[in-house]
Enzyme design. Sequence first.
Site, short mmCIF file in Angstrom:
data_model
loop_
_atom_site.label_atom_id
_atom_site.label_comp_id
_atom_site.label_asym_id
_atom_site.label_seq_id
_atom_site.Cartn_x
_atom_site.Cartn_y
_atom_site.Cartn_z
N HIS A 164 0.84 -1.20 0.00
CA HIS A 164 0.00 0.00 0.00
C HIS A 164 0.88 1.24 0.00
O HIS A 164 1.96 1.25 0.61
CB HIS A 164 -0.91 0.03 1.24
N GLU B 277 -1.68 -0.03 8.31
CA GLU B 277 -2.61 -0.97 8.93
C GLU B 277 -1.91 -1.77 10.02
O GLU B 277 -0.67 -1.75 10.14
CB GLU B 277 -3.20 -1.91 7.88
N HIS C 250 3.60 -7.51 1.84
CA HIS C 250 3.05 -8.47 2.78
C HIS C 250 2.04 -9.39 2.12
O HIS C 250 1.54 -9.12 1.02
CB HIS C 250 2.39 -7.74 3.96
N ARG D 249 -1.28 -5.20 -6.08
CA ARG D 249 -0.88 -6.61 -6.03
C ARG D 249 0.38 -6.84 -6.87
O ARG D 249 0.44 -6.44 -8.03
CB ARG D 249 -2.00 -7.51 -6.57
#
Length: 258
Positions: free
Chosen positions: A53, A68, A126, A146
């Site tokens: 991200h 996050e 991740h 992605r």
Amino acid sequence: MVEKVWGRDCLPAPFSAPPGKRIGEIWFEPPPELPEVLVKYLFTSEKLSVQVHPSDANAIDGEAGKEECWFVLDATDDACLAIGFEREVSPAEIAAAARDGTIEQLLTWHPAKPGDFFYLPAGTVHAIGPGLSLVEVQQNSDTTFRLYDYGRPRELHLDRALTVSDGVPYDPRHRGRVASRGQVLIDGRHFRLDRVEGQPDLATCEAYVGALLALPLEGDIAARQGSARAKPGECLCASSLEDLDFSGAGLTLLTRAA
């Protein structure tokens, strides 16, 4: 409830997936009082894509930055989370590994047990493995790039992902267990997350001035005024911590914007 290819058709209590649906995420839509923070449950039966991200600083073209964190609720014995790389890698190495599928071997797979906590700064490459139930707290953004998706027919975003990916190992200071981290799980640039048992202590009360979300994992919590009440599987929004009654509470997660 959000369907995902990696979700489950049988969810842990108190949730129940609709017939024929594979539910991967349960979102609590951010209320007007707290639009910056999104809280989710995640349930995995397969690996999620290898992804990354952007931060607010390197988001472009209407994207929103996303940091996050994950709090592990339940995990199979072999459950793992891929976070960061085994060694420093160049963008060219990441790109080549993403194209030939060996990026999984470049990543560090961390065993995950109930009570583990992981904070992911933006730019951290991740993936979440199967067999996990998590609470995810994040900036209110769905910007995801992605790099690899195990051959699933979903769009990849390799060029954009490479511009925001940090090709470094995961900083161990960003992970911990509840027993060793105390009540404050993260007090970061975009949100704060606390784990409390029963009535919050004075320091927590002083830290939660203004709107917050309360997610009971055991017991229940209620508004001091009115009939609003939340039990496990629900989330309660309040204008301040003083507005909540924790007399029936067990384990609760609290979060607010930074």
